[in-house]
Design a protein around this motif. Sequence first.
Motif, PDB file in Angstrom:
ATOM      1  N   GLU A  81       1.337  -1.454   0.165  1.00 10.79           N
ATOM      2  CA  GLU A  81       0.291  -0.006  -0.087  1.00 10.79           C
ATOM      3  C   GLU A  81       0.142   1.043   0.229  1.00 10.79           C
ATOM      4  O   GLU A  81       0.700   2.433  -0.286  1.00 10.79           O
ATOM      5  CB  GLU A  81      -0.987  -0.570   0.744  1.00 10.79           C
ATOM      6  CG  GLU A  81      -0.340  -0.092   2.617  1.00 10.79           C
ATOM      7  CD  GLU A  81      -0.131  -1.373   2.958  1.00 10.79           C
ATOM      8  OE1 GLU A  81       0.075  -1.206   4.379  1.00 10.79           O
ATOM      9  OE2 GLU A  81      -0.136  -1.627   2.575  1.00 10.79           O
ATOM     10  N   PHE A  82       2.606   1.962   0.085  1.00 14.46           N
ATOM     11  CA  PHE A  82       2.931   2.500   0.363  1.00 14.46           C
ATOM     12  C   PHE A  82       3.762   2.406  -1.070  1.00 14.46           C
ATOM     13  O   PHE A  82       5.011   1.010  -1.603  1.00 14.46           O
ATOM     14  CB  PHE A  82       3.839   2.267   1.264  1.00 14.46           C
ATOM     15  CG  PHE A  82       3.288   2.521   3.037  1.00 14.46           C
ATOM     16  CD1 PHE A  82       2.289   2.727   3.092  1.00 14.46           C
ATOM     17  CD2 PHE A  82       3.749   1.249   3.579  1.00 14.46           C
ATOM     18  CE1 PHE A  82       1.384   3.100   4.659  1.00 14.46           C
ATOM     19  CE2 PHE A  82       3.037   1.048   5.151  1.00 14.46           C
ATOM     20  CZ  PHE A  82       1.925   1.925   4.981  1.00 14.46           C
ATOM     21  N   GLU A 132       6.828   7.291   1.015  1.00 14.91           N
ATOM     22  CA  GLU A 132       6.527   6.130   2.059  1.00 14.91           C
ATOM     23  C   GLU A 132       7.610   4.559   2.723  1.00 14.91           C
ATOM     24  O   GLU A 132       7.577   4.746   3.177  1.00 14.91           O
ATOM     25  CB  GLU A 132       4.916   5.954   2.005  1.00 14.91           C
ATOM     26  CG  GLU A 132       4.150   6.710   1.516  1.00 14.91           C
ATOM     27  CD  GLU A 132       2.625   6.682   1.010  1.00 14.91           C
ATOM     28  OE1 GLU A 132       1.380   6.865   0.902  1.00 14.91           O
ATOM     29  OE2 GLU A 132       2.638   5.395  -0.409  1.00 14.91           O
ATOM     30  N   ASN A 168      -4.464  12.304  -1.871  1.00 15.74           N
ATOM     31  CA  ASN A 168      -4.294  12.300  -3.544  1.00 15.74           C
ATOM     32  C   ASN A 168      -4.329  12.865  -3.826  1.00 15.74           C
ATOM     33  O   ASN A 168      -5.328  14.426  -3.653  1.00 15.74           O
ATOM     34  CB  ASN A 168      -5.694  11.257  -3.706  1.00 15.74           C
ATOM     35  CG  ASN A 168      -5.284  10.518  -4.952  1.00 15.74           C
ATOM     36  OD1 ASN A 168      -3.955  11.386  -5.782  1.00 15.74           O
ATOM     37  ND2 ASN A 168      -5.980   9.687  -5.539  1.00 15.74           N
ATOM     38  N   ASN A 209       1.108   6.644   8.221  1.00 12.43           N
ATOM     39  CA  ASN A 209      -0.510   6.185   8.466  1.00 12.43           C
ATOM     40  C   ASN A 209      -1.473   7.352   7.537  1.00 12.43           C
ATOM     41  O   ASN A 209      -2.744   7.245   7.356  1.00 12.43           O
ATOM     42  CB  ASN A 209      -0.920   6.077   9.942  1.00 12.43           C
ATOM     43  CG  ASN A 209       0.127   4.935  10.497  1.00 12.43           C
ATOM     44  OD1 ASN A 209       0.108   3.804   9.965  1.00 12.43           O
ATOM     45  ND2 ASN A 209       0.262   4.926  11.897  1.00 12.43           N
ATOM     46  N   GLN A 240      -2.075   7.951   3.505  1.00 14.65           N
ATOM     47  CA  GLN A 240      -2.958   7.138   2.828  1.00 14.65           C
ATOM     48  C   GLN A 240      -3.590   7.608   2.259  1.00 14.65           C
ATOM     49  O   GLN A 240      -5.016   7.398   2.182  1.00 14.65           O
ATOM     50  CB  GLN A 240      -2.457   5.582   3.521  1.00 14.65           C
ATOM     51  CG  GLN A 240      -1.850   4.974   3.627  1.00 14.65           C
ATOM     52  CD  GLN A 240      -1.509   4.032   2.295  1.00 14.65           C
ATOM     53  OE1 GLN A 240      -1.981   3.480   1.930  1.00 14.65           O
ATOM     54  NE2 GLN A 240      -0.540   5.208   1.761  1.00 14.65           N
TER      55      GLN A 240
END
Length: 195
Positions: free
Chosen positions: A5-6, A11, A116, A110, A113
Amino acid sequence: KVSPEFTRWEEKVMFHIVNSNKLKCKYENKNNFKYECVLMTRPDILLDYKTTIPNIINFINKNENLLMIRGKVHKCKCGCKCYITGHDVVYYSTSCIIDLFCDNVKNLLNESQKFNPRPPSFIHGGHTLFGDIIGKMKIGWKMWDSSTEIRYHLYRQEYDRIPFIDNIHLPFEEMVNIINIYRRRFDYFKDGAAH
Protein backbone atom coordinates in the motif's frame (compact mmCIF):
# COMPACT_ATOMS: atom_id res chain seq x y z
CA LYS A 1 10.00 -5.58 2.37
CA VAL A 2 7.72 -2.54 2.00
CA SER A 3 3.99 -3.14 2.31
CA PRO A 4 2.30 -2.84 -1.12
CA GLU A 5 0.00 0.00 0.00
CA PHE A 6 3.02 2.30 0.30
CA THR A 7 3.85 3.35 -3.24
CA ARG A 8 5.34 6.83 -2.85
CA TRP A 9 9.10 6.96 -2.25
CA GLU A 10 8.53 9.06 0.90
CA GLU A 11 6.27 6.33 2.29
CA LYS A 12 8.89 3.70 1.55
CA VAL A 13 11.53 5.76 3.39
CA MET A 14 9.22 6.19 6.38
CA PHE A 15 8.31 2.50 6.38
CA HIS A 16 12.00 1.56 6.65
CA ILE A 17 12.67 4.16 9.36
CA VAL A 18 9.80 2.84 11.48
CA ASN A 19 10.78 -0.81 11.03
CA SER A 20 14.49 -0.18 11.65
CA ASN A 21 13.57 1.50 14.91
CA LYS A 22 11.36 -1.46 15.85
CA LEU A 23 14.43 -3.70 15.54
CA LYS A 24 16.41 -1.33 17.76
CA CYS A 25 13.63 -1.27 20.37
CA LYS A 26 13.27 -5.03 20.29
CA TYR A 27 17.00 -5.48 20.93
CA GLU A 28 16.97 -2.88 23.73
CA ASN A 29 13.97 -4.51 25.40
CA LYS A 30 15.40 -8.02 25.09
CA ASN A 31 18.68 -6.91 26.67
CA ASN A 32 17.18 -4.46 29.18
CA PHE A 33 19.05 -1.29 28.20
CA LYS A 34 18.76 1.89 26.10
CA TYR A 35 21.41 3.10 23.68
CA GLU A 36 23.05 6.34 24.78
CA CYS A 37 23.07 7.59 21.22
CA VAL A 38 21.41 6.48 18.00
CA LEU A 39 22.48 7.74 14.58
CA MET A 40 20.02 7.69 11.69
CA THR A 41 21.21 8.09 8.13
CA ARG A 42 20.26 7.17 4.61
CA PRO A 43 21.54 3.91 3.08
CA ASP A 44 23.26 5.86 0.28
CA ILE A 45 25.54 7.81 2.63
CA LEU A 46 29.20 7.09 3.31
CA LEU A 47 30.13 8.44 6.76
CA ASP A 48 33.61 9.47 7.78
CA TYR A 49 34.11 7.61 11.05
CA LYS A 50 36.90 10.02 12.06
CA THR A 51 34.35 12.83 12.34
CA THR A 52 31.33 10.72 13.28
CA ILE A 53 32.74 8.95 16.36
CA PRO A 54 34.03 12.13 18.11
CA ASN A 55 30.67 13.83 17.56
CA ILE A 56 28.82 10.89 19.10
CA ILE A 57 31.19 10.75 22.08
CA ASN A 58 30.87 14.52 22.59
CA PHE A 59 27.08 14.24 22.46
CA ILE A 60 27.06 11.43 25.05
CA ASN A 61 29.43 13.35 27.35
CA LYS A 62 27.27 16.50 27.22
CA ASN A 63 24.16 14.46 28.09
CA GLU A 64 21.98 16.57 25.80
CA ASN A 65 18.40 15.49 25.28
CA LEU A 66 18.15 17.07 21.83
CA LEU A 67 17.91 15.90 18.25
CA MET A 68 21.18 16.83 16.56
CA ILE A 69 20.75 18.00 12.96
CA ARG A 70 22.85 19.73 10.33
CA GLY A 71 20.46 22.44 9.10
CA LYS A 72 17.88 24.69 10.71
CA VAL A 73 14.21 23.73 10.85
CA HIS A 74 11.84 26.57 10.00
CA LYS A 75 8.49 27.29 8.37
CA CYS A 76 8.74 27.02 4.59
CA LYS A 77 8.52 30.39 2.82
CA CYS A 78 6.57 29.07 -0.19
CA GLY A 79 3.26 29.19 1.67
CA CYS A 80 2.82 25.41 1.98
CA LYS A 81 2.50 25.69 5.81
CA CYS A 82 5.10 22.98 6.31
CA TYR A 83 8.35 23.01 8.20
CA ILE A 84 11.46 22.54 6.11
CA THR A 85 15.08 21.65 6.75
CA GLY A 86 18.03 22.02 4.43
CA HIS A 87 19.39 18.66 5.47
CA ASP A 88 17.85 15.19 5.29
CA VAL A 89 20.92 13.00 5.60
CA VAL A 90 22.10 12.38 9.19
CA TYR A 91 20.40 12.82 12.58
CA TYR A 92 21.46 11.58 15.99
CA SER A 93 20.17 11.70 19.56
CA THR A 94 19.30 9.59 22.56
CA SER A 95 17.37 6.41 21.97
CA CYS A 96 14.26 7.97 23.57
CA ILE A 97 14.33 11.02 21.27
CA ILE A 98 14.81 8.78 18.23
CA ASP A 99 11.80 6.76 19.42
CA LEU A 100 9.72 9.98 19.53
CA PHE A 101 11.01 10.89 16.07
CA CYS A 102 10.01 7.46 14.74
CA ASP A 103 6.58 7.67 16.41
CA ASN A 104 5.99 10.89 14.44
CA VAL A 105 7.23 9.18 11.27
CA LYS A 106 4.76 6.34 11.89
CA ASN A 107 1.88 8.78 12.45
CA LEU A 108 2.70 10.67 9.25
CA LEU A 109 3.00 7.38 7.35
CA ASN A 110 -0.47 6.31 8.53
CA GLU A 111 -1.91 9.72 7.64
CA SER A 112 -0.30 9.72 4.18
CA GLN A 113 -2.83 7.20 2.87
CA LYS A 114 -5.62 9.78 3.25
CA PHE A 115 -4.10 12.16 0.71
CA ASN A 116 -4.29 12.00 -3.06
CA PRO A 117 -2.02 12.73 -4.75
CA ARG A 118 0.43 13.71 -1.96
CA PRO A 119 0.36 14.86 1.68
CA PRO A 120 1.59 18.43 2.29
CA SER A 121 4.66 17.08 4.12
CA PHE A 122 5.87 15.55 0.85
CA ILE A 123 5.81 18.81 -1.12
CA HIS A 124 9.58 19.38 -1.12
CA GLY A 125 10.67 15.75 -0.77
CA GLY A 126 12.86 14.84 2.18
CA HIS A 127 13.35 18.47 3.17
CA THR A 128 9.70 19.01 4.16
CA LEU A 129 9.17 15.39 5.13
CA PHE A 130 11.83 15.55 7.83
CA GLY A 131 11.29 19.26 8.48
CA ASP A 132 7.65 18.59 9.35
CA ILE A 133 8.50 15.61 11.53
CA ILE A 134 11.10 17.63 13.47
CA GLY A 135 9.10 20.89 13.51
CA LYS A 136 5.98 19.21 14.86
CA MET A 137 7.77 17.01 17.41
CA LYS A 138 7.70 19.65 20.13
CA ILE A 139 11.09 18.52 21.38
CA GLY A 140 14.33 20.38 21.14
CA TRP A 141 16.78 20.16 18.28
CA LYS A 142 20.21 21.63 17.85
CA MET A 143 22.44 22.22 14.86
CA TRP A 144 25.81 20.53 14.80
CA ASP A 145 28.73 22.74 15.67
CA SER A 146 30.22 23.59 12.26
CA SER A 147 33.73 23.07 13.62
CA THR A 148 32.93 19.43 14.43
CA GLU A 149 30.63 18.59 11.57
CA ILE A 150 30.18 14.97 10.53
CA ARG A 151 31.63 14.49 7.05
CA TYR A 152 29.76 12.32 4.61
CA HIS A 153 29.50 11.60 0.92
CA LEU A 154 26.39 10.74 -1.10
CA TYR A 155 27.12 7.38 -2.71
CA ARG A 156 25.69 6.71 -6.17
CA GLN A 157 25.87 2.98 -6.95
CA GLU A 158 25.62 3.42 -10.72
CA TYR A 159 28.64 5.76 -10.79
CA ASP A 160 30.67 5.11 -7.65
CA ARG A 161 30.85 1.32 -7.30
CA ILE A 162 34.22 0.75 -9.00
CA PRO A 163 36.19 3.58 -7.36
CA PHE A 164 34.55 2.80 -4.01
CA ILE A 165 35.51 -0.90 -4.06
CA ASP A 166 39.01 -0.16 -5.37
CA ASN A 167 39.71 2.54 -2.77
CA ILE A 168 37.76 1.59 0.34
CA HIS A 169 41.05 1.05 2.18
CA LEU A 170 42.03 4.73 1.79
CA PRO A 171 41.26 7.50 4.27
CA PHE A 172 37.81 9.01 3.74
CA GLU A 173 38.92 12.27 2.05
CA GLU A 174 41.22 10.48 -0.40
CA MET A 175 38.54 7.97 -1.32
CA VAL A 176 35.95 10.74 -1.87
CA ASN A 177 38.40 12.72 -4.03
CA ILE A 178 38.99 9.65 -6.24
CA ILE A 179 35.23 9.05 -6.51
CA ASN A 180 34.68 12.68 -7.52
CA ILE A 181 37.43 12.51 -10.16
CA TYR A 182 35.94 9.26 -11.50
CA ARG A 183 32.50 10.90 -11.69
CA ARG A 184 33.77 13.51 -14.18
CA ARG A 185 33.48 10.99 -17.00
CA PHE A 186 29.67 10.89 -16.65
CA ASP A 187 27.40 13.50 -18.23
CA TYR A 188 25.25 13.58 -15.08
CA PHE A 189 28.08 15.28 -13.17
CA LYS A 190 29.44 17.53 -15.93
CA ASP A 191 27.13 20.42 -15.02
CA GLY A 192 28.41 20.43 -11.46
CA ALA A 193 25.85 18.08 -9.93
CA ALA A 194 27.00 17.17 -6.42
CA HIS A 195 24.92 13.99 -6.35
